[in-house]
Write an enzyme that holds these catalytic residues in place. Structure first.
Site, PDB file in Angstrom:
ATOM      1  N   ARG A  36      -1.727  -3.429  12.892  1.00 41.92           N
ATOM      2  CA  ARG A  36      -1.730  -4.296  11.716  1.00 41.92           C
ATOM      3  C   ARG A  36      -2.646  -5.510  11.890  1.00 41.92           C
ATOM      4  NH1 ARG A  36       2.443  -3.633   7.818  1.00 41.92           N
ATOM      5  NH2 ARG A  36       2.765  -1.410   7.753  1.00 41.92           N
TER       6      ARG A  36
ATOM      7  N   TYR B  52      10.493   7.991   4.869  1.00 34.98           N
ATOM      8  CA  TYR B  52      10.173   7.305   3.607  1.00 34.98           C
ATOM      9  C   TYR B  52      10.315   8.259   2.423  1.00 34.98           C
ATOM     10  CZ  TYR B  52       8.448   3.279   6.209  1.00 34.98           C
ATOM     11  OH  TYR B  52       8.362   2.178   7.020  1.00 34.98           O
TER      12      TYR B  52
ATOM     13  N   ASP C 241      -2.839   3.604   4.634  1.00 36.83           N
ATOM     14  CA  ASP C 241      -1.405   3.490   4.878  1.00 36.83           C
ATOM     15  C   ASP C 241      -0.826   4.871   5.137  1.00 36.83           C
ATOM     16  OD1 ASP C 241       0.836   1.291   4.651  1.00 36.83           O
ATOM     17  OD2 ASP C 241       1.663   3.148   3.869  1.00 36.83           O
TER      18      ASP C 241
ATOM     19  N   ARG D 138      -7.246  -8.977  -1.558  1.00 39.35           N
ATOM     20  CA  ARG D 138      -6.048  -8.295  -2.053  1.00 39.35           C
ATOM     21  C   ARG D 138      -5.605  -8.878  -3.396  1.00 39.35           C
ATOM     22  NH1 ARG D 138      -2.521  -5.589  -3.669  1.00 39.35           N
ATOM     23  NH2 ARG D 138      -0.545  -5.026  -2.705  1.00 39.35           N
TER      24      ARG D 138
ATOM     25  N   ARG E 148      -2.088  -9.273   5.606  1.00 39.36           N
ATOM     26  CA  ARG E 148      -1.754 -10.515   4.916  1.00 39.36           C
ATOM     27  C   ARG E 148      -1.810 -11.789   5.743  1.00 39.36           C
ATOM     28  NH1 ARG E 148      -0.005 -10.451  -0.175  1.00 39.36           N
ATOM     29  NH2 ARG E 148       0.407  -8.407  -1.082  1.00 39.36           N
TER      30      ARG E 148
HETATM   31  O1  1CP Z   1      -4.713  -3.208  10.510  1.00 37.99           O
HETATM   32  C1  1CP Z   1      -3.991  -2.268  10.189  1.00 37.99           C
HETATM   33  O2  1CP Z   1      -3.186  -1.753  10.977  1.00 37.99           O
HETATM   34  C2  1CP Z   1      -4.154  -1.832   8.772  1.00 37.99           C
HETATM   35  C3  1CP Z   1      -3.863  -0.482   8.338  1.00 37.99           C
HETATM   36  C4  1CP Z   1      -2.382  -0.126   8.180  1.00 37.99           C
HETATM   37  C5  1CP Z   1      -1.656   0.727   9.026  1.00 37.99           C
HETATM   38  C6  1CP Z   1      -2.112   1.315  10.353  1.00 37.99           C
HETATM   39  C7  1CP Z   1      -1.530  -0.468   7.095  1.00 37.99           C
HETATM   40  C8  1CP Z   1      -1.870  -1.362   5.976  1.00 37.99           C
HETATM   41  N1  1CP Z   1      -0.361   0.235   7.239  1.00 37.99           N
HETATM   42  C9  1CP Z   1      -0.396   0.948   8.415  1.00 37.99           C
HETATM   43  C10 1CP Z   1       0.613   1.847   8.964  1.00 37.99           C
HETATM   44  C11 1CP Z   1       1.989   1.848   8.419  1.00 37.99           C
HETATM   45  N2  1CP Z   1       2.393   1.721   7.117  1.00 37.99           N
HETATM   46  C12 1CP Z   1       3.132   2.085   9.213  1.00 37.99           C
HETATM   47  C13 1CP Z   1       3.103   2.388  10.689  1.00 37.99           C
HETATM   48  C14 1CP Z   1       3.017   1.152  11.498  1.00 37.99           C
HETATM   49  C15 1CP Z   1       4.275   0.303  11.507  1.00 37.99           C
HETATM   50  O3  1CP Z   1       5.297   0.763  12.002  1.00 37.99           O
HETATM   51  O4  1CP Z   1       4.178  -0.827  11.008  1.00 37.99           O
HETATM   52  C16 1CP Z   1       4.255   2.032   8.362  1.00 37.99           C
HETATM   53  C17 1CP Z   1       5.703   2.198   8.766  1.00 37.99           C
HETATM   54  C18 1CP Z   1       3.781   1.810   7.041  1.00 37.99           C
HETATM   55  C19 1CP Z   1       4.589   1.714   5.793  1.00 37.99           C
HETATM   56  C20 1CP Z   1       4.352   0.419   5.131  1.00 37.99           C
HETATM   57  N3  1CP Z   1       3.270   0.157   4.330  1.00 37.99           N
HETATM   58  C21 1CP Z   1       5.079  -0.772   5.280  1.00 37.99           C
HETATM   59  C22 1CP Z   1       6.307  -0.959   6.170  1.00 37.99           C
HETATM   60  C23 1CP Z   1       7.564  -0.910   5.385  1.00 37.99           C
HETATM   61  C24 1CP Z   1       8.791  -0.941   6.256  1.00 37.99           C
HETATM   62  O5  1CP Z   1       9.552   0.015   6.186  1.00 37.99           O
HETATM   63  O6  1CP Z   1       8.963  -1.911   7.016  1.00 37.99           O
HETATM   64  C25 1CP Z   1       4.446  -1.759   4.493  1.00 37.99           C
HETATM   65  C26 1CP Z   1       4.876  -3.170   4.287  1.00 37.99           C
HETATM   66  C27 1CP Z   1       3.300  -1.147   3.915  1.00 37.99           C
HETATM   67  C28 1CP Z   1       2.252  -1.816   3.093  1.00 37.99           C
HETATM   68  C29 1CP Z   1       1.045  -2.208   3.861  1.00 37.99           C
HETATM   69  N4  1CP Z   1       0.289  -1.324   4.616  1.00 37.99           N
HETATM   70  C30 1CP Z   1      -0.786  -1.965   5.160  1.00 37.99           C
HETATM   71  C31 1CP Z   1      -0.707  -3.344   4.723  1.00 37.99           C
HETATM   72  C32 1CP Z   1      -1.705  -4.407   5.062  1.00 37.99           C
HETATM   73  C33 1CP Z   1       0.436  -3.476   3.920  1.00 37.99           C
HETATM   74  C34 1CP Z   1       0.894  -4.742   3.195  1.00 37.99           C
HETATM   75  C35 1CP Z   1       0.709  -4.549   1.736  1.00 37.99           C
HETATM   76  C36 1CP Z   1      -0.034  -5.584   0.961  1.00 37.99           C
HETATM   77  O7  1CP Z   1      -1.059  -6.161   1.346  1.00 37.99           O
HETATM   78  O8  1CP Z   1       0.413  -5.785  -0.178  1.00 37.99           O
END
Ligand code: 1CP
Length: 337
Positions: A23, A148, A73, A36, A27
């Site tokens: 990550r 999910y 994602d 964004r 944000r």
């Molecule tokens: O730098 C990076 O890593 C960016 C790329 C990235 C990756 C590798 C994003 C962007 N998401 C992910 C993987 C991801 N997404 C995982 C595996 C890693 C982890 O365990 O954190 C998971 C579980 C998700 C699902 C997801 N997408 C969540 C988690 C929800 C939860 O259950 O806690 C969230 C909040 C998202 C949205 C998301 N994905 C990525 C970003 C930057 C965001 C935030 C959204 C936004 O900007 O509005």
């Protein structure tokens, strides 16, 4: 151009370990928030190659990290399967739950939907042509993505997927098969587009009951690794079984991955795994949030404990949203001296 991440993943230790952060885009970076803000829908944001290339490169430019991770994602795969996926501001992902054969029968992977991701990979690869940073592509592993898909959100105790995995074998197997196939296809395409490393996020490995671990994690992951390696024998694969605890050893033996991402609950230096495997991790993201001497001391301890082994510096999970970006710069400086 020697890319340190790639040589470590071949099993060669580096005196100063390569560093990237899960990550690392997102944000906590003001330049991310600025881009964004113009995009309402997160899925469409991920599927806009120009924006996604820029956001992928932001942390690499700012901190000179050793890897870029594709901005996308794990929930793009359910989206490409035809499931309804959306993101609620400040809460996280929501999906229309799939809990029976009828709902499952409607899903089919459409690779065209994720074609923009391949454009992003190509764009980032072109931008990194003369850089020492390697490009990591990724996908969610089947159990985590299925969590999910079935629960309809993250952050629950995952009662529905566990019940279905125990009691409805045909449904669960069919969903796993669908995800193995779609995920393999998706990762192979990322490899063709120019990803140099692939990571499988098994973020919810910690909720799998022991007697389901083989069927829910090891076997589907091994099938994906085998399918990807058949097309891309030279692309290293990192598995991140977060919360797997004592299962890490079996995971390392059974899945065929080249590297293991380790969470902060695990004593990484104490793991005895086959020497060919690289280890990646595992600073507590809270220490990065906190910064200062506590962070620097612990980071240096970790580097010292992993000296002489193929090791990639990372966090034990993703960068937390309120993390000050200056702490990342400090961390990189502490590690590189
Ligand atoms: O730098 C990076 O890593 C960016 C790329 C990235 C990756 C590798 C994003 C962007 N998401 C992910 C993987 C991801 N997404 C995982 C595996 C890693 C982890 O365990 O954190 C998971 C579980 C998700 C699902 C997801 N997408 C969540 C988690 C929800 C939860 O259950 O806690 C969230 C909040 C998202 C949205 C998301 N994905 C990525 C970003 C930057 C965001 C935030 C959204 C936004 O900007 O509005």
């Amino acid at each position: 151009m020697v890319k340190k991440l790639l040589s470590v993943l071949k099993g060669e230790p580096a005196p100063i370990p390569p560093i990237w952060l899960m990550r690392q885009a997102g944000r906590y970076l003001p330049e991310y928030r600025a881009l964004r803000a113009n995009a309402k829908d997160f899925i469409q944001f991920c599927l806009s190659p120009e924006l996604a290339v820029e956001v992928t490169l932001q942390p690499v430019r700012r901190f000179e990290l050793d890897a870029a991770i594709l901005f996308a994602d794990i929930l793009l795969v359910p989206h490409a399967l035809g499931q309804k996926v959306w993101f609620v501001e400040g809460e996280g992902p929501r999906l229309e739950p799939v809990r029976d054969q009828a709902a499952l029968a409607k899903l089919a992977y459409d690779p065209k939907i994720l074609a923009p991701v391949m454009q992003t990979v190509k764009g980032v690869q072109a931008a990194l042509k003369d850089s020492t940073a390697a490009l990591i592509g990724f996908a969610g592993a089947p159990w985590t993505v299925a969590t999910y898909m079935i629960e309809g959100a993250g952050g629950t105790d995952h009662e529905n997927i566990r019940r279905l995995a125990w009691t409805d074998g045909p449904f669960f197997s069919r969903l796993m098969d669908l995800l193995v196939e779609a995920t393999s296809f998706y990762l192979i395409a990322q490899g063709h587009a120019g990803a140099e490393v692939l990571q499988l996020f098994e973020s919810w490995a910690g909720t799998v009951p022991a007697n389901l671990f083989e069927r829910a994690v090891l076997e589907p992951t091994a099938r994906i690794v085998k399918a990807v390696k058949a097309q891309h024998p030279d692309i290293p694969i990192i598995g991140f079984p977060r919360g797997a605890g004592a299962w890490i050893t079996r995971y390392a033996e059974a899945t065929g991955v080249d590297g293991i991402g380790v969470d902060q609950m695990t004593d990484m230096a104490a793991l005895s795994l086959p020497a060919r495997l690289s280890l990646q991790g595992n600073l507590d993201p809270v220490l990065l949030l906190q910064g200062g001497n506590a962070m620097r001391d612990e980071a240096k301890k970790l580097v010292a404990a992993m000296a002489g082994r193929p090791f990639i510096f990372n966090l034990g999970h993703g960068v937390m949203q309120p993390t000050p970006p200056e702490h990342v710069a400090d961390l990189v400086k502490a590690i590189r001296g």
